[in-house]
Design an enzyme around this catalytic site. Structure first.
Site, short mmCIF file in Angstrom:
data_model
loop_
_atom_site.label_atom_id
_atom_site.label_comp_id
_atom_site.label_asym_id
_atom_site.label_seq_id
_atom_site.Cartn_x
_atom_site.Cartn_y
_atom_site.Cartn_z
N VAL A 160 0.86 -1.18 0.00
CA VAL A 160 0.00 0.00 0.00
C VAL A 160 0.89 1.24 0.00
O VAL A 160 1.77 1.38 0.85
CB VAL A 160 -0.92 0.02 1.24
CG1 VAL A 160 -1.68 1.34 1.32
CG2 VAL A 160 -1.91 -1.15 1.19
N ASP A 198 10.45 -5.24 8.53
CA ASP A 198 9.47 -5.02 9.60
C ASP A 198 9.35 -6.35 10.34
O ASP A 198 10.28 -7.16 10.30
CB ASP A 198 8.13 -4.54 9.01
CG ASP A 198 7.16 -4.03 10.06
OD1 ASP A 198 7.45 -3.02 10.71
OD2 ASP A 198 6.10 -4.66 10.27
N ALA A 222 4.55 4.08 2.92
CA ALA A 222 4.00 2.84 2.34
C ALA A 222 4.15 1.72 3.35
O ALA A 222 4.79 1.89 4.38
CB ALA A 222 4.75 2.48 1.06
N LYS A 223 3.56 0.60 3.09
CA LYS A 223 3.79 -0.60 3.89
C LYS A 223 3.44 -1.81 3.06
O LYS A 223 2.59 -1.72 2.16
CB LYS A 223 2.92 -0.58 5.16
CG LYS A 223 3.48 -1.42 6.28
CD LYS A 223 4.59 -0.68 7.04
CE LYS A 223 5.17 -1.53 8.14
NZ LYS A 223 6.09 -0.73 8.99
N GLY A 224 4.08 -2.93 3.38
CA GLY A 224 3.77 -4.18 2.69
C GLY A 224 3.57 -5.29 3.70
O GLY A 224 4.02 -5.19 4.84
#
Ligand code: NAD
Length: 420
Positions: free
Chosen positions: A63, A149, A108-110
Site C-alpha cells: 500500500v 518489519d 507505504a507498507k507491505g
C-alpha cells in the site's frame, strides 16, 4: 500482557487521527479526504513451492499511502494476522513519521499473510523472491523503497534487492533499505532506532525538569530498539537502567544494570531473565515501576486505560510502534506525563534508512561518525519542531507531531496542485 485495543480496526484509528488533526488546523473538503485514502493499493496472490514439492497460494499487499513529498518508504511484514486494513494503517503512519522528521518521502507498507516461524529458510527465500517479483512494477528507488518489519530482516532485504536487480539486469541497491553492509547497507542502521530514541529523550528531559544523568529508566523489550536505547542512555548519557524485559519476563535492580552485560547474558541464555543480582518483575509490573523514564520497546497496546493511572515515569518514550492506546493517552496527558510519540521517538530507524538510500544512489558511503552526527541533527531538529507546536497550541506531543506531519503533507499537496 494486555491486548486491549487489538480488536479495533487500525485503519479506522488512523483515519480518526487525521480527522482530529484536520479539525485542529482547519483542513476540510477534498484535501482531508485525500489524507484519509491510500493513493495506491496492490493485492497479489501467488504460489510458493514448499520443500516437500507441494504448492500453496499466499496473499500479499503493498500500500502506497501518499507520495506528495517523495517516493514511498515503509517496511514489509510477514505475519499470519496481516490484513489489508492493518497495512493501510501502517502505511498512513509511515507517511506521518517520514514527514515529522522531514525526510523527502511519502509512506507505504507491505505485508504477506504467512507464518515464517513454520517455514524453512528456502521456503522463505522462494516466498520473498516471488512476492518481490509480484510487487516489482510499483517499487524502485524513485518510487517506493521497502525495508524490514516484523519477521523480515537484512537477509530478506538482500533477496528482494537481488530479485529486483535480476529483473533490471544490473544491481539496484537503492530499491530497498535495511540491507547487509556488504550489499550497500549503511553503517549505524542497526542501532539507529535506539540511538534516535535516546537523543529525543535527552532533548525532552530539560523541558520536564529532568536530568538524564542519573535518571532511572525501565525498558520493556530488550530487542533491537530497546537494548540499544538502554545502552546509549547508560553509556553515553549517564542514565541508570533499573529494569529491562523480554518475552520471558523482566529483571529489576534499583542500583542499576549494565546493559552491555545484560545483552551478553541474553545472547548466552536467550533471555534477560536470571541475570545475577536482579529480582524478577513481570512485564506488567515493569511499566508501573518508580522510574523517571519508561521506554516501551516491545509491542503495541501495552499502556491501556487499566494501567495508565499507575504509570509513575515522567517521560514515556515510545520506541515501539503504538504502545499506548488512545484512552490511555488522555490519562497520561492529565497526569502531566510527557509522551514522546512513536512517530518521533522511533524515527531514527527510517532516518538512517533514508541515509542508506541516499548513499546507495550516490555510490558514496559515509563513516559511522558521519551517520550518527546527521542522525542526531535530524532528531534534535524534529523534537524541537514538535515541542514548539505542542507549546504553541497547548496540546500533547503526539497531536503536535501529527500537526507538524499533516501540515507538511498538506503543503506539498497544495503546492503540487490537483492533476489535471
Ligand atoms: P525485536 O524483535 O528486536 O525486539 C523486541 C523485543 O521485545 C524482544 O526483546 C522481545 O523479547 C520483546 N518482546 C516481545 N514480546 C514481548 C512481550 N509480550 N512482553 C515483553 N517483551 C516482549 O524488535 P525491534 O526491532 O526492537 O522492535 C520493537 C518495537 O520497535 C516494535 O514495535 C517495532 O515496530 C518498533 N520499531 C523498531 C524499529 C527498528 O528499527 N528496529 C524501528 C521503528 C520501530
Amino acid at each position: 500482557m494486555s491486548n486491549e485495543g487489538a480488536a479495533i480496526n487500525p485503519f479506522e484509528t488512523a483515519k480518526r487521527q487525521v480527522d482530529v488533526v484536520c479539525d485542529l488546523i482547519g483542513i476540510h473538503g477534498g484535501i482531508r479526504e485525500m489524507l484519509k485514502h491510500p493513493k495506491r493499493e496492490l493485492t497479489v496472490n501467488f504460489p510458493v513451492r514448499a520443500d516437500d514439492g507441494s504448492y500453496s497460494v499466499f496473499t500479499g499487499y503493498r500500500v502506497q499511502y501518499n507520495m506528495a513529498r517523495g517516493p514511498c518508504k515503509g517496511g514489509i511484514r510477514y505475519h499470519p494476522n496481516v490484513t489489508l486494513d492493518e497495512v493501510r494503517a501502517l502505511a498512513a503512519w509511515m507517511t506521518w513519521k517520514c514527514a515529522v522528521v522531514n525526510l523527502p518521502y511519502g509512506g507505504a507498507k507491505g505485508g504477506v499473510i504467512c507464518d515464517p516461524r513454520r517455514m524453512s529458510p528456502s521456503e522463505l527465500e522462494r516466498l520473498t523472491r516471488r512476492y518481490a517479483v509480484e510487487i516489482a512494477p510499483i517499487i524502485g528507488p524513485e518510487m517506493d523503497i521497502p525495508a524490514p518489519d516484523v519477521y523480515t530482516d537484512s537477509q530478506t532485504m538482500a533477496w528482494i534487492m537481488d530479485t529486483y536487480s535480476m529483473g533490471k539486469g544490473y544491481g539496484v541497491p537503492g530499491v530497498i533499505t535495511g540491507k547487509p553492509i556488504a550489499l550497500g547497507g549503511s553503517e549505524g542502521r542497526g542501532e539507529a532506532t535506539g540511538r534516535g530514541c535516546a537523543y529525543v529523550i535527552r532533548e525532552a528531559a530539560p523541558h520536564v525538569g529532568l536530568k538524564v544523568k542519573g535518571a532511572r529508566v525501565a525498558v520493556q523489550g530488550f530487542g533491537n530498539a530497546g537494548s540499544v536505547a538502554a545502552r546509549i542512555l547508560s553509556e553515553e548519557l549517564g542514565a541508570q537502567i533499573v529494569a529491562v524485559s523480554d518475552t520471558k519476563g523482566g529483571i529489576y535492580r534499583p542500583e542499576g544494570l549494565v546493559p552491555a552485560e545484560v545483552a551478553a547474558h541474553k545472547a548466552r541464555t536467550g533471555s534477560v531473565v536470571g541475570y545475577p543480582g536482579t529480582r524478577p518483575v513481570s512485564n506488567e509490573e515493569l511499566l508501573e515501576l518508580d522510574v523517571d523514564i519508561l521506554v516501551p520497546a516491545a509491542l503495541e497496546n501495552v499502556i491501556t486505560k487499566r494501567n495508565a493511572d499507575r504509570i509513575r515515569a515522567k517521560i514515556v518514550a515510545e520506541a515501539a510502534n503504538g504502545p499506548t492506546v488512545p484512552e490511555a493517552d488522555v490519562i497520561l496527558h492529565e497526569k502531566k506525563i510527557t509522551v514522546l510519540p512513536d512517530v518521533l521517538a522511533n524515527a531514527g530507524g527510517v532516518t538512517v534508512s533514508y541515509f542508506e538510500w541516499a548513499q546507495d544512489i550516490q555510490g558514496y558511503f559515509w563513516t559511522l561518525e558521519e551517520v550518527n552526527r546527521r542522525l542526531e541533527q535530524v532528531m534534535v531538529r524534529s523534537y524541537a519542531a514538535v515541542h514548539h507546536e505542542a507549546e504553541k497550541r497547548k496540546i500533547d506531543n503526539r497531536t503536535a507531531a501529527y500537526v507538524v506531519a499533516v501540515g507538511k503533507v498538506v503543503d506539498a499537496i497544495r503546492l503540487r496542485g490537483i492533476y489535471p
